[in-house]
Structure formats: structure tokens, C-alpha cells
Design an enzyme around this catalytic site. Structure first.
Site, PDB file in Angstrom:
ATOM      1  N   CYS A  16       0.834  -1.206   0.000  1.00  0.00           N
ATOM      2  CA  CYS A  16       0.000   0.000   0.000  1.00  0.00           C
ATOM      3  C   CYS A  16       0.869   1.257   0.000  1.00  0.00           C
ATOM      4  O   CYS A  16       1.366   1.682   1.045  1.00  0.00           O
ATOM      5  CB  CYS A  16      -0.926  -0.014   1.214  1.00  0.00           C
ATOM      6  SG  CYS A  16      -1.901   1.491   1.348  1.00  0.00           S
ATOM      7  N   CYS A  68      -0.446   4.119   2.155  1.00  0.00           N
ATOM      8  CA  CYS A  68      -0.253   3.967   3.600  1.00  0.00           C
ATOM      9  C   CYS A  68       1.201   4.220   3.977  1.00  0.00           C
ATOM     10  O   CYS A  68       1.479   4.849   4.988  1.00  0.00           O
ATOM     11  CB  CYS A  68      -0.602   2.550   4.059  1.00  0.00           C
ATOM     12  SG  CYS A  68      -2.070   1.865   3.330  1.00  0.00           S
ATOM     13  N   ASP A  69       2.136   3.694   3.189  1.00  0.00           N
ATOM     14  CA  ASP A  69       3.526   3.632   3.639  1.00  0.00           C
ATOM     15  C   ASP A  69       4.505   4.496   2.849  1.00  0.00           C
ATOM     16  O   ASP A  69       5.660   4.618   3.244  1.00  0.00           O
ATOM     17  CB  ASP A  69       4.011   2.172   3.589  1.00  0.00           C
ATOM     18  CG  ASP A  69       3.163   1.287   4.495  1.00  0.00           C
ATOM     19  OD1 ASP A  69       2.720   1.783   5.542  1.00  0.00           O
ATOM     20  OD2 ASP A  69       2.935   0.120   4.155  1.00  0.00           O
TER      21      ASP A  69
END
Ligand code: NDP
Length: 314
Positions: free
Chosen positions: A137, A140-141
Site C-alpha cells: 500500500c 499507507c507507507d
């Protein structure tokens, strides 16, 4: 055991589940929706959604899912947090139990909308570096890799989207593509080609990852099995998988008919599954289209199928 009874249980909280909830609550079926570990589903891990009709300027995935949820609640959907750990679809009313071990839901009809999850390559070191450089992701990261080199595996729309997003943060993005072409739409291919800091490595596969505690690099092989075969080492701090999805159907094995890839089989051009009274909507039953708009559309179809089913089978 705390037993909740409903005429319509919806399992899953992505575009399909919420749309089914909007329709069934407006039809006065007083649905209960179990929202699982990732309310909003995969769209909460995407960036801008530019292809959902009605948003000419685009909308962020999380915002869109918040709006879907609020709309479902506005019409009276009862949203419950929890993961379904077992189902009994052998007779009506159907029964499911939640991961708290104390809640059972009894339903006259069920809509399964549990979506799909990102696939990993299965490399020996992938697990070791999860959260230490390996991710599925970018939204997200990606932030952790500002100014650092990263790689994205895959040649589809997801891979291009992730690479384009990462290109705004990372110093350099390698796209590792196993074929000699990108499967992504022409528009995405063009955007990737125009990005200054994305390098696409075609005919390339990953054979290993390495690092001390955090990921430091990946070992690749190009033109595998041909006379030009060669190994290549890239130094990357982030390694993002974007190679497709697996349907979230483990809990339905043995209870519903699944295809060879694990997707729920629907029949008669409807959302009906192998069990009368259980319906499936969204990516969990769709290996082909997998779009927010198609998932929402199938959530609507499942809701209408449930309404008709409950009219005939009160
Ligand atoms: P896809 O199945 O379209 O693409 C998967 C990619 O991963 C392919 O390039 C595939 O390679 C590669 N791949 C699969 N397994 C491996 C492996 N073991 N090793 C290396 N590479 C591998 O999945 P997506 O998630 O990209 O897209 C799914 C659907 O969602 C599509 O219909 C897509 O159009 C849609 N989508 C649309 C978006 C948008 O319009 N904004 C955004 C994201 C997705 P190969 O080609 O060789 O099989």
C-alpha cells in the site's frame, strides 16, 4: 451469546457493502452491516479517485468511503465492527458469528461483500521485511520513503497508480514488470512514461530481497530462461507489491461455491450464490472489473435481489 436478528445481513464495508446498505435500508429491510478490519475497504488505501462518475475534480478514496458510510447510516443501517469468523448457511435463518466470540447474527438473507486483498510474491524474505520496507500500500507507507529509492512490482493500473504516487515522494521508482509490456490503461502508461523519476524494468522478476534490519535492496533477474538472462541488483528502501488481489473468501469455503481462484460464483446473471438467500457483490465475486463503480453497482443489484427474495420468501 448475544444474538442480533436482521432481515438482511451485509458482510463487508467497501463500495459494494455500503451501496447494498443504502438500498436495503431505503427498502426498510433494516440491514445490519458488519464492517470488518478495514472499514471502507481497499479504497481507503488509494489516493485520488478520478473515474467515479459525479466527481469531475476527483475525490480521495477515504473521503468517498466516509460519504458512502454516512449515507448508509442516514437511512438507518446498523453498522457493527467485527470480523465474521464462521458462517452457517445450511438452513434459514442463516447464522454467522463474530470474532468477539460473543456475537451471533441471525439473518433471513445475506449479502457477502468482503472484497479482495493484495497478493504477495511469496519470496522467502518478503514476510521478514513486511513493515520494514515491504508493503502492498503506497498510500499507507509511501511517506516513510521520502527522498529514497523504491520499487513497485506489477504492470497493471494499480502498479502504475502506486508508482506515480511514490514518484512524488521517493527519489527514484523502479517498476518491475515481468512481461515486455504494461497491462495498464494507455492513459496510465502515458503518465508513467512522462514521470521523470520512474524507470520501468521490463522482462524482470524479483528473486530475493536483502537488508540487515530494514530492506536495503532487491535481486532481480532479467530475460529469465533466454540467452540474454542476467542478474541485476537494485538498492531500494521500499518494495511495493501491486500484482493483483485474492478474494476474501476463506470463511465461506465449504459454505458457498467458489471458483478456482476463490471468487464466489454467482448465477443466472444475478448476484445469487449457490445458496438461495445468500448473495454476493463487489470484488469478492468479480475477478474481472474490480472497480469502485462496478462494486457499487453490484451492491445495488444484490440489494434488489434480496428485496425480491424476501418478498417471495418472507
Ligand atoms: P492486474 O491483474 O490488472 O495486474 C496485475 C499485474 O501484476 C500485471 O502486470 C501482472 O503481470 C503482474 N503480476 C501478477 N502476478 C505477478 C507475479 N507473481 N510476479 C510479477 N508480476 C505479477 O491487477 P491490478 O490490481 O493492477 O488491477 C485490477 C483491476 O483494477 C484492473 O481491471 C484494473 O484496470 C483496475 N484498476 C483500475 C484503476 C483505475 O482505473 N484508476 C486503478 C487500479 C486498478 P502480467 O501482466 O504479466 O500478468
Amino acid at each position: 451469546m448475544n444474538t442480533i436478528s436482521t432481515r438482511c445481513l451485509i458482510i463487508g464495508a467497501g463500495p459494494a457493502g455500503y451501496t447494498a446498505a443504502i438500498y436495503t435500508s431505503r427498502a426498510n429491510l433494516k440491514p445490519v452491516l458488519v464492517e470488518g478490519l478495514q472499514p471502507g475497504g481497499q479504497l481507503t488505501t488509494t489516493t485520488e479517485i478520478e473515474n467515479f462518475p459525479g466527481y469531475p475534480a476527483g475525490i480521495s478514496g477515504p473521503k468517498m468511503m466516509e460519504d458512502f458510510r454516512a449515507q448508509a447510516q442516514r437511512f438507518g443501517t446498523d453498522i457493527i465492527s467485527g470480523v465474521v469468523t464462521s458462517v452457517d448457511f445450511s438452513k434459514r435463518p442463516f447464522h454467522v458469528t463474530l470474532d468477539d466470540g460473543a456475537t451471533e447474527i441471525e439473518a433471513a438473507a445475506v449479502i457477502v461483500a468482503t472484497g479482495a486483498s493484495a497478493k504477495y510474491l511469496g519470496l522467502p524474505d518478503e514476510d521478514r521485511f513486511k513493515g520494514m520496507g515491504v508493503s502492498a500500500c503506497a498510500t499507507c507507507d509511501g511517506f516513510f520513503f521520502r527522498g529514497r529509492p523504491v520499487a513497485v512490482v506489477g504492470g497493471g493500473d494499480t502498479a502504475c497508480e502506486e508508482a506515480l504516487y511514490l514518484a512524488t515522494l521517493a527519489s527514484k521508482v523502479y517498476m518491475i514488470v515481468r512481461k515486455d509490456y504494461l497491462r495498464a490503461s494507455k492513459y496510465m502508461q502515458q503518465r508513467v512514461a512522462e514521470a521523470q523519476n520512474i524507470e520501468v524494468l521490463f522482462n524482470t522478476q524479483t528473486v530475493g530481497l536483502h537488508g540487515t534490519d530494514l530492506l536495503e535492496g532487491a535481486r532481480l533477474v532479467q530475460f529469465k530462461g533466454t540467452p540474454e538472462e542476467k542478474e541485476l541488483e537494485i538498492n531500494v528502501d521500499g518494495f511495493f507489491l501491486a500484482i493483483g488481489h485474492t478474494p476474501n473468501t476463506d470463511v465461506f469455503k465449504g459454505a458457498l461455491e467458489l471458483d478456482a481462484q476463490g471468487y464466489i460464483v454467482t448465477r443466472d446473471g444475478k448476484t445469487a450464490t449457490s445458496i438461495e438467500g445468500v448473495f454476493a457483490a463487489g470484488d469478492v465475486a468479480d475477478p474481472v472489473y474490480q472497480q469502485a463503480v462496478t462494486a457499487a453497482g453490484s451492491g445495488c443489484r444484490a440489494a434488489i435481489d434480496v428485496e425480491q427474495f424476501l418478498l417471495m420468501n418472507p
